[in-house]
Design an enzyme around this catalytic site. Structure first.
Site, PDB file in Angstrom:
ATOM      1  N   ALA A 131       0.913  -1.256  -0.145  1.00  0.00           N
ATOM      2  CA  ALA A 131      -0.041  -0.022   0.045  1.00  0.00           C
ATOM      3  C   ALA A 131       1.076   1.434   0.029  1.00  0.00           C
ATOM      4  CB  ALA A 131      -0.969   0.166   1.383  1.00  0.00           C
ATOM      5  N   ASP A 172       1.283  -8.552  18.698  1.00  0.00           N
ATOM      6  CA  ASP A 172       0.769  -8.673  20.042  1.00  0.00           C
ATOM      7  C   ASP A 172      -0.581  -7.867  20.450  1.00  0.00           C
ATOM      8  OD1 ASP A 172       2.960 -10.072  20.596  1.00  0.00           O
ATOM      9  OD2 ASP A 172       4.312  -8.435  20.675  1.00  0.00           O
ATOM     10  N   ASP A 191      -0.508  -4.201  21.437  1.00  0.00           N
ATOM     11  CA  ASP A 191      -0.026  -3.890  22.378  1.00  0.00           C
ATOM     12  C   ASP A 191       0.480  -2.359  22.480  1.00  0.00           C
ATOM     13  OD1 ASP A 191       2.516  -4.292  21.087  1.00  0.00           O
ATOM     14  OD2 ASP A 191       3.604  -4.954  22.619  1.00  0.00           O
TER      15      ASP A 191
HETATM   16  P1  ATP Z   1       7.607  -6.238  18.393  1.00  0.00           P
HETATM   17  O1  ATP Z   1       6.677  -5.392  19.156  1.00  0.00           O
HETATM   18  O2  ATP Z   1       7.097  -6.904  17.385  1.00  0.00           O
HETATM   19  O3  ATP Z   1       8.909  -6.935  19.192  1.00  0.00           O
HETATM   20  P2  ATP Z   1       9.301  -3.751  18.103  1.00  0.00           P
HETATM   21  O4  ATP Z   1       9.438  -2.718  17.201  1.00  0.00           O
HETATM   22  O5  ATP Z   1       8.898  -3.193  19.485  1.00  0.00           O
HETATM   23  O6  ATP Z   1       8.494  -5.189  17.692  1.00  0.00           O
HETATM   24  P3  ATP Z   1      12.011  -3.999  19.155  1.00  0.00           P
HETATM   25  O7  ATP Z   1      12.981  -4.979  19.061  1.00  0.00           O
HETATM   26  O8  ATP Z   1      11.549  -3.356  20.635  1.00  0.00           O
HETATM   27  O9  ATP Z   1      10.775  -4.608  18.429  1.00  0.00           O
HETATM   28  O10 ATP Z   1      12.603  -2.826  18.347  1.00  0.00           O
HETATM   29  C1  ATP Z   1      12.750  -2.921  16.974  1.00  0.00           C
HETATM   30  C2  ATP Z   1      14.342  -2.107  16.681  1.00  0.00           C
HETATM   31  O11 ATP Z   1      13.981  -0.679  16.860  1.00  0.00           O
HETATM   32  C3  ATP Z   1      15.438  -2.214  17.490  1.00  0.00           C
HETATM   33  O12 ATP Z   1      15.966  -3.589  17.185  1.00  0.00           O
HETATM   34  C4  ATP Z   1      16.167  -0.979  17.125  1.00  0.00           C
HETATM   35  O13 ATP Z   1      16.925  -0.901  16.388  1.00  0.00           O
HETATM   36  C5  ATP Z   1      15.113   0.067  17.365  1.00  0.00           C
HETATM   37  N1  ATP Z   1      14.937   0.677  18.764  1.00  0.00           N
HETATM   38  C6  ATP Z   1      14.363   0.092  19.763  1.00  0.00           C
HETATM   39  N2  ATP Z   1      14.347   1.025  20.866  1.00  0.00           N
HETATM   40  C7  ATP Z   1      14.984   2.090  20.466  1.00  0.00           C
HETATM   41  C8  ATP Z   1      15.596   3.143  21.074  1.00  0.00           C
HETATM   42  N3  ATP Z   1      15.238   3.617  22.209  1.00  0.00           N
HETATM   43  N4  ATP Z   1      16.178   4.169  20.258  1.00  0.00           N
HETATM   44  C9  ATP Z   1      16.448   3.839  18.909  1.00  0.00           C
HETATM   45  N5  ATP Z   1      16.073   2.657  18.307  1.00  0.00           N
HETATM   46  C10 ATP Z   1      15.338   1.907  19.052  1.00  0.00           C
END
Ligand code: ATP
Length: 319
Positions: free
Chosen positions: A22, A127, A129
Protein backbone atom coordinates in the site's frame (compact mmCIF):
# COMPACT_ATOMS: atom_id res chain seq x y z
CA UNK A 1 7.86 15.32 -1.02
CA UNK A 2 9.30 13.46 -3.99
CA UNK A 3 11.06 10.44 -2.45
CA UNK A 4 10.07 8.36 0.57
CA UNK A 5 11.44 5.22 2.21
CA UNK A 6 9.75 2.27 3.90
CA UNK A 7 11.10 -0.37 6.29
CA UNK A 8 9.80 -3.12 8.55
CA UNK A 9 11.38 -3.56 11.98
CA UNK A 10 11.15 -5.71 15.13
CA UNK A 11 9.07 -8.90 15.11
CA UNK A 12 7.45 -9.63 11.76
CA UNK A 13 3.65 -9.77 11.55
CA UNK A 14 1.25 -11.10 8.91
CA UNK A 15 -0.01 -8.13 6.93
CA UNK A 16 3.31 -6.27 6.81
CA UNK A 17 3.55 -7.13 3.11
CA UNK A 18 0.10 -5.69 2.47
CA UNK A 19 1.29 -2.52 4.24
CA UNK A 20 4.46 -2.29 2.13
CA UNK A 21 2.38 -2.79 -1.00
CA UNK A 22 0.00 0.00 0.00
CA UNK A 23 2.87 2.41 0.74
CA UNK A 24 4.46 1.73 -2.64
CA UNK A 25 1.29 1.89 -4.72
CA UNK A 26 -0.22 4.89 -2.92
CA UNK A 27 3.03 6.86 -3.24
CA UNK A 28 3.54 6.00 -6.91
CA UNK A 29 -0.08 6.93 -7.53
CA UNK A 30 0.87 10.42 -6.26
CA UNK A 31 4.11 10.60 -8.29
CA UNK A 32 6.36 9.94 -5.31
CA UNK A 33 9.34 7.60 -5.64
CA UNK A 34 9.58 4.84 -3.03
CA UNK A 35 12.72 3.20 -1.67
CA UNK A 36 12.53 -0.12 0.16
CA UNK A 37 15.00 -0.50 3.03
CA UNK A 38 15.86 -4.13 3.80
CA UNK A 39 16.53 -5.47 7.35
CA UNK A 40 14.98 -2.59 9.30
CA UNK A 41 17.18 0.03 10.95
CA UNK A 42 20.24 -2.23 10.58
CA UNK A 43 19.82 -2.20 6.80
CA UNK A 44 19.18 1.52 6.88
CA UNK A 45 22.58 2.14 8.53
CA UNK A 46 24.25 -0.21 6.06
CA UNK A 47 22.49 1.23 3.01
CA UNK A 48 20.63 -1.89 1.81
CA UNK A 49 18.20 0.37 -0.03
CA UNK A 50 16.48 -0.25 -3.37
CA UNK A 51 14.05 1.73 -5.47
CA UNK A 52 10.66 0.05 -5.65
CA UNK A 53 8.29 -0.02 -8.61
CA UNK A 54 4.62 -0.95 -8.95
CA UNK A 55 5.71 -4.50 -9.82
CA UNK A 56 8.05 -4.82 -6.83
CA UNK A 57 5.05 -5.42 -4.60
CA UNK A 58 3.07 -7.68 -6.93
CA UNK A 59 1.89 -11.02 -5.54
CA UNK A 60 2.75 -10.26 -1.90
CA UNK A 61 -0.59 -9.12 -0.44
CA UNK A 62 -1.44 -12.65 0.66
CA UNK A 63 1.98 -13.61 2.03
CA UNK A 64 3.06 -13.65 5.68
CA UNK A 65 6.42 -12.32 6.84
CA UNK A 66 7.91 -9.25 5.22
CA UNK A 67 9.50 -8.98 1.78
CA UNK A 68 11.77 -6.24 3.18
CA UNK A 69 12.92 -8.57 5.97
CA UNK A 70 13.22 -7.37 9.53
CA UNK A 71 15.94 -7.03 12.13
CA UNK A 72 16.64 -5.94 15.66
CA UNK A 73 19.57 -3.55 15.75
CA UNK A 74 21.41 -2.54 18.91
CA UNK A 75 23.78 -0.36 16.86
CA UNK A 76 20.89 1.84 15.72
CA UNK A 77 20.10 2.72 19.33
CA UNK A 78 23.34 4.71 19.50
CA UNK A 79 23.85 8.30 18.39
CA UNK A 80 26.43 7.13 15.89
CA UNK A 81 24.04 4.53 14.41
CA UNK A 82 21.31 7.12 13.95
CA UNK A 83 23.74 9.50 12.25
CA UNK A 84 24.77 6.73 9.87
CA UNK A 85 21.10 6.11 9.05
CA UNK A 86 20.49 9.78 8.28
CA UNK A 87 23.59 9.89 6.07
CA UNK A 88 22.20 6.97 4.02
CA UNK A 89 18.78 8.63 3.73
CA UNK A 90 20.40 11.85 2.54
CA UNK A 91 22.63 9.96 0.11
CA UNK A 92 19.55 8.49 -1.59
CA UNK A 93 17.67 11.79 -1.37
CA UNK A 94 14.90 10.17 0.69
CA UNK A 95 12.86 12.90 2.38
CA UNK A 96 10.55 10.93 4.68
CA UNK A 97 10.42 7.45 6.17
CA UNK A 98 7.58 5.06 6.99
CA UNK A 99 8.43 2.61 9.79
CA UNK A 100 6.24 -0.48 10.10
CA UNK A 101 6.77 -2.23 13.44
CA UNK A 102 6.10 -2.23 17.17
CA UNK A 103 6.81 0.23 19.98
CA UNK A 104 10.59 -0.36 19.85
CA UNK A 105 10.58 0.54 16.18
CA UNK A 106 8.60 3.70 16.97
CA UNK A 107 11.28 4.71 19.48
CA UNK A 108 13.73 4.52 16.60
CA UNK A 109 11.38 6.52 14.35
CA UNK A 110 10.98 9.13 17.09
CA UNK A 111 14.76 9.48 17.45
CA UNK A 112 15.12 10.19 13.71
CA UNK A 113 12.21 12.64 13.83
CA UNK A 114 13.86 14.51 16.73
CA UNK A 115 16.98 14.80 14.59
CA UNK A 116 14.89 16.61 11.97
CA UNK A 117 14.15 13.58 9.80
CA UNK A 118 10.37 13.05 9.29
CA UNK A 119 9.09 9.57 10.16
CA UNK A 120 5.62 8.07 10.37
CA UNK A 121 4.90 4.85 12.29
CA UNK A 122 2.54 2.07 11.19
CA UNK A 123 1.70 -0.42 13.99
CA UNK A 124 2.68 -3.90 12.83
CA UNK A 125 2.91 -6.52 15.57
CA UNK A 126 0.81 -9.53 16.49
CA UNK A 127 0.81 -8.47 20.15
CA UNK A 128 -1.81 -5.69 19.90
CA UNK A 129 0.12 -3.86 22.60
CA UNK A 130 0.27 -0.32 21.24
CA UNK A 131 -1.73 2.59 22.64
CA UNK A 132 -3.73 4.78 20.26
CA UNK A 133 -4.99 1.97 18.04
CA UNK A 134 -7.67 -0.64 18.66
CA UNK A 135 -5.79 -3.12 16.49
CA UNK A 136 -2.27 -3.65 15.19
CA UNK A 137 -1.49 -5.32 11.87
CA UNK A 138 -1.06 -9.07 12.41
CA UNK A 139 -3.16 -9.44 15.53
CA UNK A 140 -6.22 -10.82 13.77
CA UNK A 141 -4.22 -13.42 11.84
CA UNK A 142 -2.34 -14.52 14.95
CA UNK A 143 -5.62 -14.83 16.80
CA UNK A 144 -7.05 -17.04 14.08
CA UNK A 145 -3.93 -19.22 14.17
CA UNK A 146 -4.36 -19.61 17.93
CA UNK A 147 -8.04 -20.52 17.56
CA UNK A 148 -7.26 -23.16 14.96
CA UNK A 149 -4.62 -24.68 17.22
CA UNK A 150 -6.88 -24.67 20.28
CA UNK A 151 -9.70 -26.32 18.33
CA UNK A 152 -7.31 -29.17 17.55
CA UNK A 153 -6.07 -29.42 21.12
CA UNK A 154 -9.70 -29.49 22.26
CA UNK A 155 -10.34 -32.69 20.25
CA UNK A 156 -7.51 -34.55 21.90
CA UNK A 157 -8.24 -33.01 25.31
CA UNK A 158 -11.77 -34.42 25.16
CA UNK A 159 -10.60 -37.86 24.05
CA UNK A 160 -8.26 -38.13 27.01
CA UNK A 161 -10.16 -36.13 29.63
CA UNK A 162 -7.24 -33.78 30.09
CA UNK A 163 -6.64 -30.26 31.23
CA UNK A 164 -4.68 -28.21 28.72
CA UNK A 165 -2.69 -25.08 29.37
CA UNK A 166 -2.09 -23.18 26.14
CA UNK A 167 0.65 -20.57 26.30
CA UNK A 168 0.19 -17.81 23.74
CA UNK A 169 2.31 -14.80 22.73
CA UNK A 170 1.66 -11.12 23.39
CA UNK A 171 4.77 -9.99 25.30
CA UNK A 172 3.39 -7.92 28.20
CA UNK A 173 -0.10 -7.66 26.71
CA UNK A 174 -2.98 -10.08 27.19
CA UNK A 175 -5.02 -9.34 24.07
CA UNK A 176 -4.20 -12.54 22.17
CA UNK A 177 -5.05 -14.62 25.25
CA UNK A 178 -8.23 -12.68 26.03
CA UNK A 179 -9.65 -12.75 22.51
CA UNK A 180 -8.66 -16.38 21.97
CA UNK A 181 -10.13 -17.34 25.34
CA UNK A 182 -13.44 -15.71 24.55
CA UNK A 183 -13.50 -17.13 21.03
CA UNK A 184 -12.68 -20.62 22.22
CA UNK A 185 -14.62 -20.78 25.48
CA UNK A 186 -11.60 -21.27 27.72
CA UNK A 187 -12.21 -22.08 31.38
CA UNK A 188 -9.66 -19.52 32.54
CA UNK A 189 -7.75 -16.73 30.85
CA UNK A 190 -4.54 -15.65 32.52
CA UNK A 191 -3.28 -12.26 31.39
CA UNK A 192 -0.80 -9.78 32.84
CA UNK A 193 -3.44 -7.04 33.14
CA UNK A 194 -5.65 -9.07 35.53
CA UNK A 195 -4.56 -11.11 38.48
CA UNK A 196 -6.53 -14.36 38.63
CA UNK A 197 -5.86 -16.16 41.91
CA UNK A 198 -4.33 -19.62 41.48
CA UNK A 199 -6.91 -20.97 43.95
CA UNK A 200 -9.79 -19.63 41.83
CA UNK A 201 -8.44 -21.43 38.74
CA UNK A 202 -8.06 -24.65 40.71
CA UNK A 203 -11.57 -24.41 42.17
CA UNK A 204 -13.04 -23.84 38.73
CA UNK A 205 -11.24 -26.88 37.32
CA UNK A 206 -12.39 -29.09 40.19
CA UNK A 207 -15.97 -27.85 39.88
CA UNK A 208 -15.99 -28.55 36.14
CA UNK A 209 -14.55 -32.03 36.68
CA UNK A 210 -17.24 -32.81 39.26
CA UNK A 211 -19.90 -31.64 36.82
CA UNK A 212 -18.58 -34.23 34.33
CA UNK A 213 -16.61 -31.93 32.02
CA UNK A 214 -14.44 -33.95 29.69
CA UNK A 215 -11.70 -31.38 29.29
CA UNK A 216 -10.61 -27.95 30.38
CA UNK A 217 -8.66 -25.32 28.48
CA UNK A 218 -6.68 -22.60 30.22
CA UNK A 219 -5.10 -19.88 28.10
CA UNK A 220 -2.05 -18.23 29.56
CA UNK A 221 -0.40 -15.15 28.06
CA UNK A 222 3.39 -15.37 27.94
CA UNK A 223 3.55 -12.14 29.97
CA UNK A 224 2.16 -14.01 32.99
CA UNK A 225 5.00 -16.53 33.13
CA UNK A 226 5.87 -20.04 32.00
CA UNK A 227 3.00 -22.29 30.90
CA UNK A 228 5.13 -25.35 31.71
CA UNK A 229 5.58 -24.24 35.33
CA UNK A 230 1.92 -23.30 35.65
CA UNK A 231 0.90 -26.70 34.26
CA UNK A 232 2.99 -28.51 36.89
CA UNK A 233 1.36 -26.53 39.68
CA UNK A 234 -2.13 -27.16 38.28
CA UNK A 235 -1.57 -30.91 38.01
CA UNK A 236 -0.28 -31.06 41.58
CA UNK A 237 -3.16 -29.00 42.95
CA UNK A 238 -6.00 -30.72 41.05
CA UNK A 239 -4.77 -34.25 40.47
CA UNK A 240 -6.11 -33.90 36.93
CA UNK A 241 -3.95 -35.02 34.03
CA UNK A 242 -2.53 -31.81 32.63
CA UNK A 243 -0.64 -31.03 29.43
CA UNK A 244 0.98 -27.81 28.24
CA UNK A 245 1.20 -26.55 24.67
CA UNK A 246 3.38 -23.54 23.92
CA UNK A 247 2.24 -22.24 20.56
CA UNK A 248 5.35 -20.12 19.95
CA UNK A 249 6.30 -18.67 16.59
CA UNK A 250 3.59 -20.36 14.52
CA UNK A 251 1.53 -17.41 15.78
CA UNK A 252 3.67 -15.01 13.78
CA UNK A 253 3.46 -16.77 10.42
CA UNK A 254 0.92 -17.57 7.76
CA UNK A 255 -1.17 -15.79 5.20
CA UNK A 256 -2.73 -12.61 6.63
CA UNK A 257 -6.48 -12.62 7.28
CA UNK A 258 -8.78 -10.40 5.24
CA UNK A 259 -9.10 -8.07 8.25
CA UNK A 260 -5.32 -7.66 8.49
CA UNK A 261 -4.91 -7.04 4.75
CA UNK A 262 -7.58 -4.35 4.80
CA UNK A 263 -6.21 -2.77 7.99
CA UNK A 264 -2.66 -2.78 6.62
CA UNK A 265 -3.77 -1.16 3.38
CA UNK A 266 -5.75 1.56 5.14
CA UNK A 267 -3.06 2.39 7.72
CA UNK A 268 -0.18 2.40 5.26
CA UNK A 269 -2.04 4.64 2.81
CA UNK A 270 -2.74 7.08 5.64
CA UNK A 271 0.96 7.11 6.52
CA UNK A 272 1.76 8.24 2.97
CA UNK A 273 -0.95 10.91 3.23
CA UNK A 274 0.68 12.24 6.41
CA UNK A 275 4.13 12.48 4.82
CA UNK A 276 2.59 14.26 1.81
CA UNK A 277 0.95 16.71 4.23
CA UNK A 278 4.35 17.46 5.76
CA UNK A 279 3.64 15.66 9.06
CA UNK A 280 6.34 13.99 11.15
CA UNK A 281 6.63 11.92 14.33
CA UNK A 282 3.11 10.52 14.08
CA UNK A 283 1.68 7.02 14.31
CA UNK A 284 -1.38 5.92 12.37
CA UNK A 285 -4.01 3.76 14.02
CA UNK A 286 -7.60 2.63 13.88
CA UNK A 287 -10.11 3.60 16.57
CA UNK A 288 -13.79 2.75 16.28
CA UNK A 289 -13.17 1.90 12.63
CA UNK A 290 -11.84 5.39 11.87
CA UNK A 291 -8.27 5.86 10.70
CA UNK A 292 -6.58 8.24 13.12
CA UNK A 293 -3.08 9.52 13.86
CA UNK A 294 -1.32 10.43 17.09
CA UNK A 295 2.02 11.84 18.17
CA UNK A 296 4.47 8.94 18.51
CA UNK A 297 5.95 10.57 21.58
CA UNK A 298 2.58 10.59 23.31
CA UNK A 299 1.80 6.99 22.34
CA UNK A 300 5.13 5.78 23.72
CA UNK A 301 4.19 7.15 27.13
CA UNK A 302 0.77 5.52 27.18
CA UNK A 303 -0.24 1.98 28.01
CA UNK A 304 -2.39 -0.14 25.74
CA UNK A 305 -5.34 -1.38 27.79
CA UNK A 306 -7.49 -4.47 27.44
CA UNK A 307 -11.25 -4.32 27.08
CA UNK A 308 -12.55 -4.84 30.63
CA UNK A 309 -16.07 -5.74 29.45
CA UNK A 310 -14.65 -8.56 27.35
CA UNK A 311 -12.73 -9.88 30.33
CA UNK A 312 -15.84 -9.80 32.53
CA UNK A 313 -17.86 -11.51 29.80
CA UNK A 314 -15.25 -14.25 29.43
CA UNK A 315 -15.59 -14.93 33.15
CA UNK A 316 -19.37 -14.92 33.05
CA UNK A 317 -19.39 -17.40 30.16
CA UNK A 318 -16.92 -19.81 31.75
CA UNK A 319 -18.69 -20.46 35.05
P1 ATP B 1 7.75 -6.24 18.40
O1 ATP B 1 6.75 -5.58 19.32
O2 ATP B 1 7.10 -7.07 17.39
O3 ATP B 1 8.87 -6.91 19.11
P2 ATP B 1 9.29 -3.84 18.16
O4 ATP B 1 9.33 -2.79 17.11
O5 ATP B 1 8.81 -3.41 19.51
O6 ATP B 1 8.45 -5.04 17.58
P3 ATP B 1 12.04 -4.01 19.12
O7 ATP B 1 13.05 -5.09 18.99
O8 ATP B 1 11.68 -3.52 20.46
O9 ATP B 1 10.75 -4.51 18.31
O10 ATP B 1 12.56 -2.73 18.28
C1 ATP B 1 12.97 -2.87 16.93
C2 ATP B 1 14.20 -2.03 16.68
O11 ATP B 1 13.89 -0.64 16.88
C3 ATP B 1 15.38 -2.28 17.60
O12 ATP B 1 16.11 -3.41 17.26
C4 ATP B 1 16.17 -0.99 17.42
O13 ATP B 1 16.93 -1.02 16.24
C5 ATP B 1 15.06 0.05 17.29
N1 ATP B 1 14.87 0.68 18.61
C6 ATP B 1 14.26 0.18 19.70
N2 ATP B 1 14.34 1.01 20.76
C7 ATP B 1 15.04 2.08 20.34
C8 ATP B 1 15.50 3.29 20.95
N3 ATP B 1 15.22 3.57 22.23
N4 ATP B 1 16.21 4.17 20.20
C9 ATP B 1 16.48 3.89 18.91
N5 ATP B 1 16.11 2.78 18.28
C10 ATP B 1 15.39 1.87 18.96
Amino acid sequence: MKKIGVLTSGGDAPGMNAAIRAVVRKAICHNIEVYGIKYGFQGLMEGTIEKMEIGSVGDIIHRGGTMLYSARSEAFKTEEGQQKAIEQLNKFGIEGLIVIGGDGSFRGAQKLTEKGYPCIGVPGTIDNDIAGTDFTIGFDTALNTVIEAIDKVRDTATSHKRTYIIEVMGRNAGDIALWAGLADGAESILIPEKKEKFETVVQKLKRGHKRGKKHSIIILAEGVGSGIEYGKRIEEATDLETRVTVLGHIQRGGSPSAADRVLASRLAAKAVDLLMAGKAGRMVGIQQNEIVDHEINKILHEQHTINDDMYTLSQELSI
